[in-house]
Design a protein around this motif. Structure first.
Motif, PDB file in Angstrom:
ATOM      1  N   ASP A  90       0.851  -1.183   0.000  1.00  0.00           N
ATOM      2  CA  ASP A  90       0.000   0.000   0.000  1.00  0.00           C
ATOM      3  C   ASP A  90       0.890   1.238   0.000  1.00  0.00           C
ATOM      4  OD1 ASP A  90      -2.877  -0.788   0.176  1.00  0.00           O
ATOM      5  OD2 ASP A  90      -2.167  -1.898   1.916  1.00  0.00           O
ATOM      6  N   GLU A  91       0.467   2.271  -0.708  1.00  0.00           N
ATOM      7  CA  GLU A  91       1.279   3.475  -0.860  1.00  0.00           C
ATOM      8  C   GLU A  91       1.703   4.042   0.499  1.00  0.00           C
ATOM      9  OE1 GLU A  91       1.101   7.904  -2.980  1.00  0.00           O
ATOM     10  OE2 GLU A  91      -0.736   6.722  -2.764  1.00  0.00           O
ATOM     11  N   PHE A  92       3.024   4.212   0.658  1.00  0.00           N
ATOM     12  CA  PHE A  92       3.613   4.688   1.908  1.00  0.00           C
ATOM     13  C   PHE A  92       3.133   3.875   3.109  1.00  0.00           C
ATOM     14  CE2 PHE A  92       4.590   8.462  -0.653  1.00  0.00           C
ATOM     15  CZ  PHE A  92       5.918   8.645  -0.308  1.00  0.00           C
ATOM     16  N   ALA A  93       2.797   2.603   2.876  1.00  0.00           N
ATOM     17  CA  ALA A  93       2.346   1.669   3.920  1.00  0.00           C
ATOM     18  C   ALA A  93       1.000   2.053   4.503  1.00  0.00           C
ATOM     19  CB  ALA A  93       3.400   1.540   5.031  1.00  0.00           C
ATOM     20  N   MET A  94       0.217   2.839   3.778  1.00  0.00           N
ATOM     21  CA  MET A  94      -1.078   3.302   4.281  1.00  0.00           C
ATOM     22  C   MET A  94      -2.200   2.542   3.599  1.00  0.00           C
ATOM     23  SD  MET A  94      -0.293   7.366   4.579  1.00  0.00           S
ATOM     24  CE  MET A  94       1.253   7.898   5.324  1.00  0.00           C
ATOM     25  N   GLY A  95      -2.655   1.482   4.263  1.00  0.00           N
ATOM     26  CA  GLY A  95      -3.710   0.641   3.725  1.00  0.00           C
ATOM     27  C   GLY A  95      -3.648  -0.736   4.322  1.00  0.00           C
ATOM     28  N   GLY A  96      -4.714  -1.502   4.136  1.00  0.00           N
ATOM     29  CA  GLY A  96      -4.772  -2.843   4.703  1.00  0.00           C
ATOM     30  C   GLY A  96      -5.089  -3.909   3.680  1.00  0.00           C
ATOM     31  N   SER A  97      -4.786  -3.620   2.391  1.00  0.00           N
ATOM     32  CA  SER A  97      -5.167  -4.589   1.357  1.00  0.00           C
ATOM     33  C   SER A  97      -4.229  -4.601   0.153  1.00  0.00           C
ATOM     34  CB  SER A  97      -6.589  -4.287   0.866  1.00  0.00           C
ATOM     35  OG  SER A  97      -6.636  -2.997   0.274  1.00  0.00           O
ATOM     36  N   THR A  98      -3.199  -3.770   0.149  1.00  0.00           N
ATOM     37  CA  THR A  98      -2.287  -3.585  -0.988  1.00  0.00           C
ATOM     38  C   THR A  98      -3.062  -3.209  -2.252  1.00  0.00           C
ATOM     39  OG1 THR A  98      -0.880  -5.247   0.066  1.00  0.00           O
ATOM     40  CG2 THR A  98      -0.191  -4.521  -2.090  1.00  0.00           C
ATOM     41  N   GLU A  99      -4.094  -2.406  -2.072  1.00  0.00           N
ATOM     42  CA  GLU A  99      -4.855  -1.888  -3.206  1.00  0.00           C
ATOM     43  C   GLU A  99      -4.588  -0.407  -3.454  1.00  0.00           C
ATOM     44  OE1 GLU A  99      -9.071  -3.894  -3.574  1.00  0.00           O
ATOM     45  OE2 GLU A  99      -8.623  -3.586  -1.455  1.00  0.00           O
ATOM     46  N   THR A 100      -3.881   0.272  -2.531  1.00  0.00           N
ATOM     47  CA  THR A 100      -3.611   1.695  -2.738  1.00  0.00           C
ATOM     48  C   THR A 100      -2.291   1.925  -3.476  1.00  0.00           C
ATOM     49  OG1 THR A 100      -2.420   2.072  -0.638  1.00  0.00           O
ATOM     50  CG2 THR A 100      -4.842   2.215  -0.583  1.00  0.00           C
ATOM     51  N   SER A 101      -1.613   0.856  -3.885  1.00  0.00           N
ATOM     52  CA  SER A 101      -0.349   0.973  -4.600  1.00  0.00           C
ATOM     53  C   SER A 101      -0.527   1.686  -5.939  1.00  0.00           C
ATOM     54  CB  SER A 101       0.247  -0.414  -4.855  1.00  0.00           C
ATOM     55  OG  SER A 101       1.357  -0.333  -5.744  1.00  0.00           O
TER      56      SER A 101
ATOM     57  N   HIS B  24      -7.279 -15.476  -6.332  1.00  0.00           N
ATOM     58  CA  HIS B  24      -6.873 -14.256  -7.029  1.00  0.00           C
ATOM     59  C   HIS B  24      -7.960 -13.194  -7.069  1.00  0.00           C
ATOM     60  CE1 HIS B  24      -3.532 -16.590  -9.393  1.00  0.00           C
ATOM     61  NE2 HIS B  24      -3.342 -16.550  -8.094  1.00  0.00           N
ATOM     62  N   THR B  25      -9.145 -13.506  -6.561  1.00  0.00           N
ATOM     63  CA  THR B  25     -10.196 -12.486  -6.478  1.00  0.00           C
ATOM     64  C   THR B  25     -10.175 -11.781  -5.126  1.00  0.00           C
ATOM     65  OG1 THR B  25     -11.915 -13.943  -5.562  1.00  0.00           O
ATOM     66  CG2 THR B  25     -11.651 -13.919  -7.975  1.00  0.00           C
ATOM     67  N   LYS B  26      -9.220 -12.164  -4.253  1.00  0.00           N
ATOM     68  CA  LYS B  26      -9.189 -11.620  -2.898  1.00  0.00           C
ATOM     69  C   LYS B  26      -7.875 -10.903  -2.616  1.00  0.00           C
ATOM     70  CE  LYS B  26     -12.641 -14.778  -1.093  1.00  0.00           C
ATOM     71  NZ  LYS B  26     -12.996 -15.806  -0.109  1.00  0.00           N
ATOM     72  N   VAL B  27      -7.915 -10.038  -1.612  1.00  0.00           N
ATOM     73  CA  VAL B  27      -6.739  -9.250  -1.253  1.00  0.00           C
ATOM     74  C   VAL B  27      -5.761 -10.110  -0.458  1.00  0.00           C
ATOM     75  CG1 VAL B  27      -8.112  -7.136  -1.185  1.00  0.00           C
ATOM     76  CG2 VAL B  27      -7.688  -8.392   0.946  1.00  0.00           C
ATOM     77  N   PRO B  28      -4.470  -9.753  -0.481  1.00  0.00           N
ATOM     78  CA  PRO B  28      -3.484 -10.453   0.347  1.00  0.00           C
ATOM     79  C   PRO B  28      -3.281  -9.786   1.692  1.00  0.00           C
ATOM     80  CG  PRO B  28      -2.347  -9.004  -1.157  1.00  0.00           C
ATOM     81  CD  PRO B  28      -3.837  -8.805  -1.409  1.00  0.00           C
ATOM     82  N   GLY B  29      -4.071  -8.725   1.974  1.00  0.00           N
ATOM     83  CA  GLY B  29      -3.830  -7.930   3.165  1.00  0.00           C
ATOM     84  C   GLY B  29      -2.807  -6.844   2.874  1.00  0.00           C
TER      85      GLY B  29
ATOM     86  N   TYR C  39     -10.775   1.386  22.102  1.00  0.00           N
ATOM     87  CA  TYR C  39     -10.380   2.740  21.693  1.00  0.00           C
ATOM     88  C   TYR C  39      -9.103   2.732  20.845  1.00  0.00           C
ATOM     89  CZ  TYR C  39     -13.469   3.728  25.645  1.00  0.00           C
ATOM     90  OH  TYR C  39     -14.534   3.762  26.509  1.00  0.00           O
ATOM     91  N   GLY C  40      -8.546   1.535  20.614  1.00  0.00           N
ATOM     92  CA  GLY C  40      -7.253   1.436  19.947  1.00  0.00           C
ATOM     93  C   GLY C  40      -7.240   2.005  18.541  1.00  0.00           C
ATOM     94  N   VAL C  41      -8.258   1.665  17.745  1.00  0.00           N
ATOM     95  CA  VAL C  41      -8.283   2.121  16.347  1.00  0.00           C
ATOM     96  C   VAL C  41      -8.344   3.648  16.277  1.00  0.00           C
ATOM     97  CG1 VAL C  41      -9.613   2.122  14.201  1.00  0.00           C
ATOM     98  CG2 VAL C  41      -9.268  -0.014  15.450  1.00  0.00           C
ATOM     99  N   ALA C  42      -9.212   4.251  17.091  1.00  0.00           N
ATOM    100  CA  ALA C  42      -9.328   5.712  17.076  1.00  0.00           C
ATOM    101  C   ALA C  42      -8.015   6.369  17.494  1.00  0.00           C
ATOM    102  CB  ALA C  42     -10.463   6.149  17.994  1.00  0.00           C
ATOM    103  N   ALA C  43      -7.399   5.853  18.559  1.00  0.00           N
ATOM    104  CA  ALA C  43      -6.135   6.425  19.030  1.00  0.00           C
ATOM    105  C   ALA C  43      -5.042   6.256  17.980  1.00  0.00           C
ATOM    106  CB  ALA C  43      -5.723   5.764  20.342  1.00  0.00           C
ATOM    107  N   TYR C  44      -5.007   5.083  17.377  1.00  0.00           N
ATOM    108  CA  TYR C  44      -3.974   4.798  16.373  1.00  0.00           C
ATOM    109  C   TYR C  44      -4.077   5.733  15.170  1.00  0.00           C
ATOM    110  CZ  TYR C  44      -1.815   2.419  12.400  1.00  0.00           C
ATOM    111  OH  TYR C  44      -1.081   2.130  11.278  1.00  0.00           O
TER     112      TYR C  44
ATOM    113  N   THR D  74     -14.420   0.982   7.409  1.00  0.00           N
ATOM    114  CA  THR D  74     -14.455  -0.484   7.458  1.00  0.00           C
ATOM    115  C   THR D  74     -13.057  -1.063   7.268  1.00  0.00           C
ATOM    116  OG1 THR D  74     -16.716  -0.525   6.604  1.00  0.00           O
ATOM    117  CG2 THR D  74     -15.447  -2.556   6.414  1.00  0.00           C
ATOM    118  N   MET D  75     -12.303  -0.488   6.327  1.00  0.00           N
ATOM    119  CA  MET D  75     -10.938  -0.942   6.090  1.00  0.00           C
ATOM    120  C   MET D  75     -10.086  -0.748   7.344  1.00  0.00           C
ATOM    121  SD  MET D  75      -8.961  -2.182   3.572  1.00  0.00           S
ATOM    122  CE  MET D  75      -9.402  -1.577   1.949  1.00  0.00           C
ATOM    123  N   TYR D  76     -10.233   0.388   8.014  1.00  0.00           N
ATOM    124  CA  TYR D  76      -9.448   0.657   9.223  1.00  0.00           C
ATOM    125  C   TYR D  76      -9.765  -0.352  10.329  1.00  0.00           C
ATOM    126  CZ  TYR D  76      -8.550   5.303   7.125  1.00  0.00           C
ATOM    127  OH  TYR D  76      -8.184   6.336   6.301  1.00  0.00           O
TER     128      TYR D  76
END
Length: 487
Positions: free
Chosen positions: A123-134, A145-150, A302-307, A418-420
C-alpha cells in the motif's frame, strides 16, 4: 525450485555440499517470480542483474556452513531503501527514486550473504490494509486471485505464500506484517519496538513502525530475526537490549505456562470461523501443558481511534519532506513556489495518503491538539497499562490476527472506516510496542486464518517457543495455495 518442498536447513545443506550453486538457486527463483508476476503483481522491482551478481560473488567466495541464510534469496518491501535499487514506497511520488545507501536491515542481510531478489508491492507509503492503494496496482492473494493479500506488506506476504521465496521483510505500523500473514497463511512477526533498526525505512508513524520477517515456518522466522535485530546508533529509538538467539526456547515444552485470551478479541465483529479457530487453538495449548485464562483489555476498543490520530499525525509530519524540491516527483507547469508544493503533493500522493495527511494535520492544529492528539496519547498509556496487568500473571496472550479471512478485491476500498477496523486486533500491539506473531491456525472456505501470539517486551524467545509448539502440534502450515482459488 519449489520452496514448498524444502526447508531452509535442507536448502542450506545443498548449497554447502555444492549440490546446487547460489546462481542456480537465484535463476530458478527469478524465473518463478517472473512467471507469477503478471497475475500476482507481488513485486514493484525484480532485481535480476543485481541478484545474479550477488549470487556469482557468493559462489566464488563459498558458502559459510555456519550461516543458514548464506546464498538464500529474500525479498524486501519497497519502503526499505536499497542502494542503487529503486525504492518507491508504491507511490507516484517516488516512482523513479533510487537511494544512495542501504537501510540497516539490508546492510545486515548483505553482510550475511543473503541475496536481495527484489522489492515487493505494498500500500502506498504503507497506508492501507489490502495492498490496493499501490500506484503500481493491486497485489492478489495466492489462495484466491479475487481476494486481497492484506496490507500494507501484501507483496512481501504474497511472494512467500506463493512459494517464490522462503522469506521476505515487511514493515508493521498497525498490523501490516501480521494481517497479510494471516490472509496468506504464513508466519509474520512484528518485533518489539526498537528491536530492529528503522534506519532506512521510509517513515509512516515513527513511534509505531517496525521492520520484521515473513516466512513459511516459525523456525525460519526466528533465524531471520537473529540477523536483522540489534542496536543501531543511527536510529535513536533502537534499543540496546542484548540480542540473544531468538530460537533458544524452540522445542521446550509449555508445561506450567499461563496463556491469556482477552474476551474483547472474541466479541462482536469476529467471524464465526475465526473465533472457532482461536478457541480450538486455546484447547491445543491446554493439551501442550499450558493453562488458558479469559482476561480483559478494557481499553482495546479505543485502539483504532487512538492509532489513526497518532499514526496520521506522525505521517503528516514525516511526509512533509515530499515537496517537489529535493527529490521524487515534481509537478510541471508551475508558476510559483506554492504551486510547486500544492501541485506536486496533489498529483504525487494517492487518496489514502492525502486522507491521512489531512487527518493528522487537523489533529495537530492549535485548536484541536488537546482534544485529539493529546487524548489519543493518553489512551495509548491506558492500553500499555492493560497489557502490563495481564503480563503480571501470564506468559503470553493469544487471539485472532484479523476479524475475518481475506476479503474480495475492491470490496472495502470505498469505505475507509471499514478498512481501518480490519486492524482492530493488531493495532494495540503497535501502540504498546509489544512483539507479536501471526501464524496459520485454520481455514474458512479455503482461505487461511491467522492466530496471533503476543509476548512481553523483548521476550521474542517465548513468542517463538509458543508459536513453534503450536506449529508442531498442527498441520495448518503444511497447506499451500492452489493458485487462483483451487484450494
Amino acid at each position: 525450485m519449489n520452496y514448498f518442498d524444502t526447508s531452509l536447513e535442507e536448502l542450506h545443506q545443498k548449497l554447502v555440499s555444492k549440490e546446487m550453486t547460489v546462481t542456480e538457486l537465484v535463476k530458478d527463483t527469478l524465473d518463478q517470480i517472473e512467471s507469477d508476476q503478471k497475475e500476482l503483481n507481488a513485486y514493484v522491482t525484480v532485481d535480476r542483474d543485481g541478484a545474479l551478481a550477488q549470487a556469482k560473488a557468493i559462489d566464488e567466495k563459498g558458502i559459510n556452513a555456519d550461516n543458514l541464510w548464506a546464498g538464500i534469496p529474500v525479498a524486501v518491501k519497497d519502503n526499505i531503501v536499497t542502494k542503487d535499487l529503486k525504492t518507491t514506497a508504491a507511490s507516484k511520488m517516488l516512482e523513479n527514486f533510487t537511494p544512495i545507501y542501504d537501510a540497516n536491515v539490508v546492510e545486515k542481510l548483505k553482510a550475511n550473504d543473503v541475496v536481495i531478489i527484489g522489492k515487493t508491492n505494498m500500500d502506498e507509503f504503507a497506508m492501507g490494509g489490502s495492498t490496493e492503494t499501490s500506484f503500481f496496482g493491486a497485489t492478489k492473494n495466492p489462495w484466491d486471485h479475487t481476494k486481497v493479500p492484506g496490507g500494507s506488506s501484501g507483496g512481501s506476504a504474497t511472494t512467500v505464500s506463493a512459494g517464490e521465496v522462503l522469506a521476505s521483510l515487511g514493515s508493521d505500523t498497525g498490523g501490516s506484517i501480521r494481517q497479510p500473514a494471516s490472509f496468506t497463511g504464513i508466519v509474520g512477526v512484528k518485533p518489539t519496538y526498537g528491536r530492529v533498526s528503522r534506519y532506512g525505512l521510509i517513515a509512516f508513524g515513527s513511534s509505531l513502525d517496525q521492520i520484521g520477517p515473513l516466512t513459511r515456518s516459525v523456525r525460519d522466522n526466528a533465524a531471520l530475526l537473529n540477523i536483522i535485530a540489534g542496536k543501531d546508533d543511527r536510529d535513536m529509538t533502537s534499543s540496546d537490549q542484548p540480542v540473544d538467539n531468538f530460537a533458544a526456547k524452540i522445542g521446550q515444552d509449555l508445561t506450567g505456562m499461563k496463556v491469556a485470551l482477552p474476551k474483547e478479541y472474541l466479541g462482536e465483529g469476529i467471524d464465526a470461523d475465526v473465533k472457532k479457530s482461536v478457541l480450538d487453538a486455546a484447547e491445543i495449548f491446554k493439551k501442550l501443558g499450558a493453562t488458558v485464562d479469559e482476561v480483559s483489555l478494557p481499553h482495546s476498543k479505543y485502539g483504532v481511534a487512538a492509532y489513526y490520530i497518532i499514526g496520521s499525525s506522525e505521517a503528516s509530519s514525516n511526509l512533509q519532506r515530499f515537496d517537489g524540491i529535493r527529490y521524487g516527483y515534481r509537478a510541471e507547469d508551475v508558476k510559483s513556489l506554492e504551486d510547486v508544493y500544492v501541485k506536486t503533493r496533489s498529483e504525487g500522493f494517492g487518496d489514502e495518503v492525502k486522507r491521512r495527511i489531512m487527518l493528522g494535520t487537523y489533529s495537530l492544529s492549535a485548536g484541536f491538539f488537546d482534544a485529539y492528539f493529546k487524548k489519543a496519547a493518553q489512551v495509548r498509556t491506558l492500553l500499555i497499562n492493560d497489557f502490563k496487568e495481564i503480563f503480571k500473571e501470564h506468559d503470553f496472550i493469544i487471539g485472532p490476527t484479523a476479524p475475518t479471512p481475506a476479503f474480495k478485491l475492491g470490496a472495502e476500498t470505498a469505505d475507509p472506516t471499514t478498512m481501518y477496523m480490519n486492524d482492530i486486533l493488531t493495532i494495540p500491539l503497535n501502540l504498546a510496542g509489544l512483539p507479536a506473531m501471526s501464524l496459520p491456525a485454520g481455514f474458512s472456505d479455503g482461505m487461511p486464518i491467522g492466530l496471533q501470539i503476543i509476548a512481553k517486551p523483548f521476550d521474542e524467545e517465548t513468542m517463538y517457543q509458543a508459536g513453534s509448539a503450536f506449529e508442531d502440534a498442527t498441520d495448518f502450515h503444511k497447506e499451500v495455495p492452489g493458485q487462483g482459488g483451487q484450494n
